[in-house]
Write a protein that holds these residues in place. Structure first.
Motif, PDB file in Angstrom:
ATOM      1  N   ASN A   1     -25.317  29.299   4.257  1.00 42.58           N
ATOM      2  CA  ASN A   1     -24.776  29.605   2.928  1.00 42.58           C
ATOM      3  C   ASN A   1     -25.477  28.758   1.860  1.00 42.58           C
ATOM      4  N   SER A   2     -26.791  28.747   1.926  1.00 47.01           N
ATOM      5  CA  SER A   2     -27.576  27.991   0.962  1.00 47.01           C
ATOM      6  C   SER A   2     -28.468  28.929   0.161  1.00 47.01           C
ATOM      7  N   ILE A   3     -28.870  28.448  -0.998  1.00 47.87           N
ATOM      8  CA  ILE A   3     -29.705  29.213  -1.918  1.00 47.87           C
ATOM      9  C   ILE A   3     -30.853  28.329  -2.375  1.00 47.87           C
TER      10      ILE A   3
ATOM     11  N   GLN B   1     -19.703  35.659  -1.114  1.00 48.87           N
ATOM     12  CA  GLN B   1     -20.448  36.343  -0.059  1.00 48.87           C
ATOM     13  C   GLN B   1     -21.853  36.650  -0.568  1.00 48.87           C
ATOM     14  N   ILE B   2     -22.869  36.258   0.167  1.00 48.94           N
ATOM     15  CA  ILE B   2     -24.251  36.480  -0.250  1.00 48.94           C
ATOM     16  C   ILE B   2     -24.681  37.876   0.183  1.00 48.94           C
TER      17      ILE B   2
ATOM     18  N   ARG C   1     -23.705  26.664  -8.263  1.00 51.94           N
ATOM     19  CA  ARG C   1     -22.827  26.026  -7.275  1.00 51.94           C
ATOM     20  C   ARG C   1     -21.589  26.876  -7.004  1.00 51.94           C
ATOM     21  N   ASN C   2     -21.066  27.550  -8.010  1.00 48.37           N
ATOM     22  CA  ASN C   2     -19.932  28.454  -7.788  1.00 48.37           C
ATOM     23  C   ASN C   2     -20.353  29.672  -6.982  1.00 48.37           C
TER      24      ASN C   2
END
Length: 107
Positions: free
Chosen positions: A83-85, A45-46, A39-40
């Motif tokens: 901005n998801s993983i 930046q991905i 979550r952090n």
């Protein structure tokens, strides 16, 4: 009760892994290094370098906290627009012959 009990090794292991991935480091008072800290990571930046670093961290932490698990494959899929993983993991539970998959989405 409030919580669903798990009686099988497969379900208990999967629940423990989900708990690990959803926990940030320093969230547990007596075990501050426990957790995937994903979550952090979402607020950083991905990039490919970050993803590889996260995979290495997760693999080493899983080895420490889950010695009964052998990770066969760990994929981290990103969507920079949202901005998801997504975490996809295939693993073996050692000495049981059980192979299982886990898929989680963080956004």
């Amino acid at each position: 009760g409030v919580f669903t009990t798990t009686y099988t090794t497969q379900k208990a292991t999967q629940s423990n892994l989900i708990n690990f991935f959803l926990t940030n480091t320093n969230e547990r008072y007596l075990n501050p290094t426990f957790g995937g800290n994903i979550r952090n990571f979402i607020f950083e930046q991905i990039s490919n370098d970050n993803i590889e670093g996260l995979k290495e961290d997760l693999n080493s932490l899983i080895e420490i906290y889950f010695p009964n698990i052998q990770v066969k494959e760990l994929n981290i899929l990103t969507n920079p627009d949202t901005n998801s993983i997504n975490v996809e993991m295939t693993y073996n539970i050692i000495n049981t012959g059980i192979t299982d998959e886990l898929q989680l989405e963080f956004n």
